[in-house]
Design a protein around this motif. Structure first.
Motif, mmCIF file in Angstrom:
data_model
loop_
_atom_site.group_PDB
_atom_site.id
_atom_site.type_symbol
_atom_site.label_atom_id
_atom_site.label_comp_id
_atom_site.label_asym_id
_atom_site.label_seq_id
_atom_site.Cartn_x
_atom_site.Cartn_y
_atom_site.Cartn_z
ATOM 1 N N LYS A 190 35.218 47.935 39.744
ATOM 2 C CA LYS A 190 36.083 47.589 38.603
ATOM 3 C C LYS A 190 36.616 46.170 38.741
ATOM 4 C CE LYS A 190 37.447 52.260 37.404
ATOM 5 N NZ LYS A 190 38.499 53.278 37.450
ATOM 6 N N ALA A 191 37.000 45.798 39.945
ATOM 7 C CA ALA A 191 37.506 44.437 40.169
ATOM 8 C C ALA A 191 36.408 43.413 39.875
ATOM 9 C CB ALA A 191 38.013 44.289 41.607
ATOM 10 N N ALA A 192 35.199 43.667 40.343
ATOM 11 C CA ALA A 192 34.088 42.743 40.104
ATOM 12 C C ALA A 192 33.781 42.644 38.612
ATOM 13 C CB ALA A 192 32.846 43.188 40.877
ATOM 14 N N GLU A 193 33.801 43.776 37.921
ATOM 15 C CA GLU A 193 33.521 43.780 36.485
ATOM 16 C C GLU A 193 34.566 42.995 35.705
ATOM 17 O OE1 GLU A 193 33.223 47.957 35.652
ATOM 18 O OE2 GLU A 193 31.066 48.004 36.076
ATOM 19 N N SER A 194 35.798 42.974 36.215
ATOM 20 C CA SER A 194 36.853 42.227 35.532
ATOM 21 C C SER A 194 36.904 40.772 35.975
ATOM 22 C CB SER A 194 38.212 42.900 35.744
ATOM 23 O OG SER A 194 38.620 42.761 37.095
ATOM 24 N N GLY A 195 36.001 40.382 36.880
ATOM 25 C CA GLY A 195 35.929 38.989 37.306
ATOM 26 C C GLY A 195 36.688 38.672 38.578
ATOM 27 N N ASP A 196 37.359 39.658 39.168
ATOM 28 C CA ASP A 196 38.117 39.443 40.401
ATOM 29 C C ASP A 196 37.227 39.757 41.602
ATOM 30 O OD1 ASP A 196 40.006 39.130 42.378
ATOM 31 O OD2 ASP A 196 41.384 40.659 41.600
ATOM 32 N N VAL A 197 36.325 38.842 41.889
ATOM 33 C CA VAL A 197 35.324 39.066 42.923
ATOM 34 C C VAL A 197 35.957 39.113 44.311
ATOM 35 C CG1 VAL A 197 33.166 38.199 43.915
ATOM 36 C CG2 VAL A 197 33.563 38.005 41.472
ATOM 37 N N ASN A 226 27.124 46.974 47.709
ATOM 38 C CA ASN A 226 28.104 46.501 46.739
ATOM 39 C C ASN A 226 28.738 45.190 47.180
ATOM 40 O OD1 ASN A 226 27.849 48.562 44.808
ATOM 41 N ND2 ASN A 226 29.112 49.919 46.037
ATOM 42 N N ARG A 227 29.076 45.099 48.460
ATOM 43 C CA ARG A 227 29.685 43.855 48.939
ATOM 44 C C ARG A 227 28.682 42.703 48.837
ATOM 45 N NH1 ARG A 227 32.424 43.347 54.813
ATOM 46 N NH2 ARG A 227 30.232 43.291 55.453
ATOM 47 N N ALA A 228 27.411 42.997 49.098
ATOM 48 C CA ALA A 228 26.383 41.956 48.979
ATOM 49 C C ALA A 228 26.346 41.390 47.562
ATOM 50 C CB ALA A 228 25.023 42.510 49.379
ATOM 51 N N GLN A 229 26.448 42.253 46.564
ATOM 52 C CA GLN A 229 26.456 41.774 45.179
ATOM 53 C C GLN A 229 27.661 40.872 44.930
ATOM 54 O OE1 GLN A 229 26.239 45.138 42.530
ATOM 55 N NE2 GLN A 229 24.039 45.297 42.735
#
Length: 188
Positions: free
Chosen positions: A58-65, A88-91
Motif C-alpha cells: 500500500k505504501a509503494a502504491e501511494s508513492g511512499d517507497v 517485494n522489497r526488490a521491487q
C-alpha cells in the motif's frame, strides 16, 4: 468445443508475440501451492509478516517507497526464510534506483524458494528483467526460461522478445490464417 491444440493455434494467431502453445492457466494451483509453502511457518509470525507486506505494498502504491522498503524489511526480520518479502522489497528498491540491492534480494528469494512456486517464479522474472536492462541477455534468458517452466506467461513473452524469429513466425501464421478467412476476391 475445441481441443487444447486448437486453443494453442488460435492463441498463437491472435497473440503473435506469445510463443506457440502459451495458454494462460488458472491461478488456483498457485494459491494452493503458496499456502502449502507458507504452512511451514508459525501462523502468528506468518500473519504478522503478511500484514507488514500488505502495508508495504500500500505504501509503494501511494508513492511512499521508503516506507515500503521499511515494511518489507520488517517482514523479512520476522520470517527471514520466506522469499515473498524479498521479492517485494526488490521491487521497492528498484523504484528507488537501487538495482544492486534489488538483485541481492532477488538472488536471496530464488535461493530460498529454490526457484519454485510463485515467489520463485516472480523472483526469476524480476531478476531476468534487471539482467536484461543491464544488457546480460543470456542470464536473463536463463531466468525467463526457468520462470516460463514454472508457468509465467510474462516470462514466455520475454523469451519471444529475446528471439525475434519466433514472433515473426507467429505473425506470419496469423497473416496466413487471416487471408484464408478473408480471401482476396479477384475480379475477372
Amino acid at each position: 468445443m475445441c481441443t487444447p491444440r486448437d486453443s494453442a493455434v488460435l492463441h498463437a494467431i491472435f497473440n503473435p508475440n506469445a510463443p506457440f502453445g502459451d495458454i494462460c492457466e488458472g491461478e488456483d494451483n498457485d494459491a494452493r501451492e503458496e499456502a502449502d509453502l507458507d504452512s511451514r511457518f508459525p501462523a502468528d509470525l506468518l500473519e504478522a509478516a503478511l500484514a507488514l507486506e500488505q502495508s508495504g505494498v500500500k505504501a509503494a502504491e501511494s508513492g511512499d517507497v521508503r516506507t515500503a522498503v521499511q515494511k518489507f524489511t520488517e517482514a523479512i526480520a520476522i520470517l527471514p526464510d520466506r522469499p515473498s518479502a524479498y521479492n517485494n522489497r526488490a521491487q521497492a528498491l528498484r523504484l528507488e534506483g537501487d538495482e544492486t540491492g534489488a538483485l541481492q534480494d532477488l538472488n536471496h528469494a530464488v535461493e530460498l524458494s529454490r526457484g519454485a512456486g510463485i515467489a520463485g517464479r516472480q523472483a526469476l522474472v524480476q531478476r531476468g528483467l534487471i539482467l536484461r536492462l543491464k544488457g546480460n541477455d543470456e542470464a536473463a534468458r536463463s531466468d525467463f526460461q526457468r520462470a516460463a517452466q514454472l508457468g509465467s506467461g510474462f516470462a514466455r513473452q520475454q523469451l519471444v522478445l529475446l528471439n525475434p524469429y519466433a514472433a515473426l513466425c507467429n505473425r506470419m501464421l496469423r497473416d496466413m490464417v487471416m487471408k484464408l478467412q478473408e480471401p482476396d476476391i479477384q475480379e475477372c
